[in-house]
Design a protein around this motif. Structure first.
Motif, mmCIF file in Angstrom:
data_model
loop_
_atom_site.group_PDB
_atom_site.id
_atom_site.type_symbol
_atom_site.label_atom_id
_atom_site.label_comp_id
_atom_site.label_asym_id
_atom_site.label_seq_id
_atom_site.Cartn_x
_atom_site.Cartn_y
_atom_site.Cartn_z
ATOM 1 N N ILE A 1 0.851 -1.211 0.000
ATOM 2 C CA ILE A 1 0.000 0.000 0.000
ATOM 3 C C ILE A 1 0.877 1.248 0.000
ATOM 4 C CG2 ILE A 1 -1.694 1.331 1.346
ATOM 5 C CD1 ILE A 1 -2.759 -1.373 2.395
ATOM 6 N N LYS A 2 1.911 1.226 0.837
ATOM 7 C CA LYS A 2 2.785 2.394 0.952
ATOM 8 C C LYS A 2 3.485 2.693 -0.363
ATOM 9 C CE LYS A 2 3.384 2.109 5.854
ATOM 10 N NZ LYS A 2 4.108 1.444 6.923
ATOM 11 N N VAL B 1 0.900 4.285 -2.587
ATOM 12 C CA VAL B 1 0.459 5.610 -2.117
ATOM 13 C C VAL B 1 1.574 6.649 -2.236
ATOM 14 C CG1 VAL B 1 -0.324 6.886 -0.074
ATOM 15 C CG2 VAL B 1 -1.330 4.695 -0.617
ATOM 16 N N TYR B 2 2.801 6.272 -1.895
ATOM 17 C CA TYR B 2 3.896 7.245 -1.966
ATOM 18 C C TYR B 2 4.110 7.728 -3.399
ATOM 19 C CZ TYR B 2 5.231 5.913 2.788
ATOM 20 O OH TYR B 2 5.243 5.680 4.134
ATOM 21 N N SER C 1 1.235 9.901 -4.352
ATOM 22 C CA SER C 1 1.361 11.185 -3.661
ATOM 23 C C SER C 1 2.401 12.064 -4.341
ATOM 24 C CB SER C 1 1.762 10.943 -2.211
ATOM 25 O OG SER C 1 1.895 12.147 -1.537
ATOM 26 N N HIS D 1 5.521 16.485 3.184
ATOM 27 C CA HIS D 1 4.309 17.270 3.403
ATOM 28 C C HIS D 1 4.382 18.195 4.605
ATOM 29 C CE1 HIS D 1 2.272 15.806 0.091
ATOM 30 N NE2 HIS D 1 2.102 14.576 0.501
ATOM 31 N N GLU D 2 5.502 18.169 5.294
ATOM 32 C CA GLU D 2 5.681 19.038 6.451
ATOM 33 C C GLU D 2 4.447 19.013 7.351
ATOM 34 O OE1 GLU D 2 6.842 22.893 5.098
ATOM 35 O OE2 GLU D 2 8.070 21.990 3.551
ATOM 36 N N SER D 3 4.041 17.815 7.674
ATOM 37 C CA SER D 3 2.882 17.683 8.559
ATOM 38 C C SER D 3 3.187 18.358 9.886
ATOM 39 C CB SER D 3 2.597 16.203 8.791
ATOM 40 O OG SER D 3 1.739 16.051 9.883
ATOM 41 N N PHE E 1 2.252 17.573 12.728
ATOM 42 C CA PHE E 1 2.343 16.639 13.858
ATOM 43 C C PHE E 1 3.565 15.725 13.759
ATOM 44 C CE2 PHE E 1 -2.245 17.187 12.815
ATOM 45 C CZ PHE E 1 -2.471 18.175 13.752
ATOM 46 N N LEU E 2 3.846 15.255 12.565
ATOM 47 C CA LEU E 2 4.983 14.351 12.406
ATOM 48 C C LEU E 2 5.945 14.913 11.371
ATOM 49 C CD1 LEU E 2 3.118 10.956 12.265
ATOM 50 C CD2 LEU E 2 4.558 11.762 14.102
ATOM 51 N N ARG F 1 10.868 5.822 4.790
ATOM 52 C CA ARG F 1 10.461 7.019 5.543
ATOM 53 C C ARG F 1 11.600 7.420 6.484
ATOM 54 N NH1 ARG F 1 5.849 9.781 6.840
ATOM 55 N NH2 ARG F 1 4.502 8.330 5.733
ATOM 56 N N ASN G 1 9.661 12.796 18.347
ATOM 57 C CA ASN G 1 10.084 11.432 18.702
ATOM 58 C C ASN G 1 11.561 11.176 18.410
ATOM 59 O OD1 ASN G 1 7.355 10.163 19.302
ATOM 60 N ND2 ASN G 1 7.036 11.183 17.352
#
Lengths: 406, 168
Positions: free
Chosen positions: A55-56, A59-60, A63, A139-141, A143-144, A182, A190
């Motif tokens: 899936i990754k 999706v990557y 994206s 994406h410079e989220s 949160f993460l 990633r 973290n």
């Protein structure tokens, strides 16, 4: 009262269970399905990992393609800002580059010596091969703080692989797929990095603050005073998470909340390409140890020779530069000599003019005095006291205002 | 004024626009982060899903919303299923509101939306913190929540125009 409760129950039932014309599943089914997936994703079963990986991968890539227009706008916007400061930065960079070139040579020598000593102590050498990777999703989220790069297990990347921007540390790999991975950036909450801070060689842990900086934590209270503003933080290698001696950032003590912050060398919002360091251990068997040592030493000698020849080349270059400068100065000197000669000639001419002028003045004075005293100095027939006109004696007499010397 | 011919390809694409926007936004996550405005972020999928689940649920396939959630988790790096659960919960709350509302009111919807996103973000934060041991900054969640709430009104104007053009 009972009616309103019935209405509430009907509304809830309708919201959860009723399928509309277009819906294939009720919302309740989808909620259960979500919870089921969350539970599965917390398990480390091989089938789930493989499915997730597939899936990754899809999706990557998707994206990356869908992000192209936004990335174009983003890069255009950043380019505009960059062009505004382009020339200024170019000059500074050029100066820095010259300085770094000379420093690089001595660093290389130290590095090769270090490798030589390491191989003697450990019996193996670590060959680090840095491969270039493209940032495909960033994406410079809020949160993460993480990025996706286009290198994965196919290129021997593994969890924990150090990722660099030039020679600065930016993070480590936390998830590996076949063709992408990633990377957890140092700014993420973290992220924990064991560092040494110079001057003082203070050991500490830097934790990302979720924004742009890192924060120093887990440090002995009595060592806090040892930390200076603009001190350099580099990885200590403790815990074997990161290699030792990699520059991380500089200390910033100017925080309003009196926190000790780290300004990372690299700007994580501007990452387009990064380097992934793949380490391989090459063992040196005991039987061929001596031969290997000779080889290693000869290799090291070769490296040193190469470096020295590089240094020689740089010296030659600078020598040529000096010669050129010298030539220019010589030409300048010749031009100046010519100018001096011209000025000298002008000076002589001026002197002649002045001399002529003085003579004229003297003649004028003689003529003026001659008018007054000529009768006194001229020789007369009866009394021969004067001089014959035109003789030097006559001139002297006129200049003495008619006084005849004995 | 030009009108779409029904059964035209463009018309079909136009009717699918909310779902397309949802998928583009989860793949792309456009939230103007490159403007470097500190703490600024908003959750566009939340706004879109709530509005269309409330106003145009006939044109909104929940299964696709669920899939969009899975994609979002993959892109952002969250455990799979978290966003799907959030999106489906928004759909449930929106459906409940639609069922109990006789005369719709934008301001009431707006504050109901604030309650929903706060509740869902709290669930997200709790799951990530308690079950997956993620270190998260609660300030970012609160700011994200606030901006998502603010932007709802702006986007609802555009969405209303879109639905009107579709009905015409």
């Amino acid at each position: 009262m009972a009616e309103s409760r019935d209405d509430f129950i009907i509304a809830i039932r309708s919201a959860f269970l009723k399928k509309s014309t277009k819906q294939k599943f009720s919302l309740l089914t989808l909620v259960f399905f979500s919870i089921f997936i969350i539970s599965l994703s917390s398990l480390n079963l091989k089938a789930i990992t493989v499915t997730k990986s597939v899936i990754k991968e899809i999706v990557y890539r998707s994206s990356f393609i869908i992000s192209i227009p936004e990335n174009f706008i983003k890069s255009s916007y950043l380019n505009l800002i960059e062009y505004a400061n382009f020339y200024k930065e170019y000059k500074i960079t050029k100066e820095e580059l010259d300085q770094l070139k000379s420093e690089n040579i001595s660093t290389e020598i130290i590095k090769s010596e270090n490798d030589e000593l390491k191989s003697l102590i450990d019996g193996y050498t670590v060959t680090s091969n840095k491969i270039l990777a493209k940032v495909i999703v960033d994406h410079e989220s809020p949160f993460l703080r993480s990025i996706i790069i286009n290198k994965g297990s196919k290129e021997k990347l593994k969890i924990g692989t150090n990722i660099y921007d030039r020679s600065y540390l930016v993070g480590r790999v936390i998830e590996v797929n076949y063709t992408n991975s990633r990377v957890l950036l140092l700014t993420d909450l973290n992220s924990n990095i064991p560092v040494s801070i110079t001057p003082g060689n203070v050991q500490a842990i830097v934790i990302g603050n979720g924004d742009k900086k890192g924060e120093i934590k887990y440090i002995k209270n009595d060592l806090i005073n040892k930390i200076e503003d603009k001190g350099i933080a580099y990885t200590s290698g403790t815990g074997s998470i990161f290699k030792s001696g990699i520059p991380v950032g500089t200390v910033d003590l100017k925080d309003e909340n009196k926190k000790i912050l780290i300004n990372f060398y690299s700007d994580f919002t501007q990452l387009k390409y990064v380097f992934a360091e793949i380490d391989e251990l090459i063992s040196t068997p005991l039987e061929t140890e001596q031969n290997n040592q000779i080889k290693v030493s000869s290799n090291t000698e070769q490296i040193k020779l190469d470096l020295i020849s590089d240094e020689l080349q740089i010296l030659k270059d600078s020598n040529t530069k000096f010669l050129e400068e010298n030539q220019e100065l010589n030409t300048l000197s010749n031009e100046l000599i010519k100018q001096i000669e011209i000025l000298k000639a002008e000076n002589d001419f001026q002197k002649n003019v002045i001399q002529q002028h003085n003579l004229d003045q003297e003649e004028l004075e003689f003529l003026r005095l001659n008018l007054i005293y000529s009768s006194k100095c001229q020789s007369k027939k009866l009394f021969s006291t004067g001089f014959k006109v035109g003789t030097p004696e006559y001139k002297e007499c006129i200049m003495r205002k008619g006084k005849i010397s004995d | 004024m030009t009108r779409f011919q029904k059964k035209n390809l463009f018309y079909k694409v136009y009717t699918w626009l909310p779902i397309l926007a949802l998928f583009i936004s989860v793949f792309n996550e456009f939230d103007f982060n490159y403007l470097n405005i500190e703490y600024f972020s908003f959750n566009f999928p939340f706004i879109l899903i709530f509005y269309f689940a409330l106003k145009a649920y006939q044109r909104f396939d929940y299964l696709l919303v669920f899939l969009a959630g899975l994609f979002n988790d993959t892109v952002v790096g969250l455990p799979l299923g978290i966003s799907s659960l959030s999106y489906i919960l928004i759909c449930i709350f929106a459906t409940y509101l639609r069922n109990i509302t006789i005369s719709p009111n934008l301001i009431k919807d707006w504050f109901y939306f604030l309650f929903i996103i706060s509740f869902i973000n709290s669930i997200n934060f709790s799951i990530l913190f308690l079950f997956f041991s993620y270190e998260l900054d609660i300030t970012l969640f609160i700011v994200n929540n606030f901006f998502t709430f603010l932007f709802y009104i702006i986007f609802s104007i555009f969405f209303k125009r879109y639905l009107k053009s579709l009905d015409d």
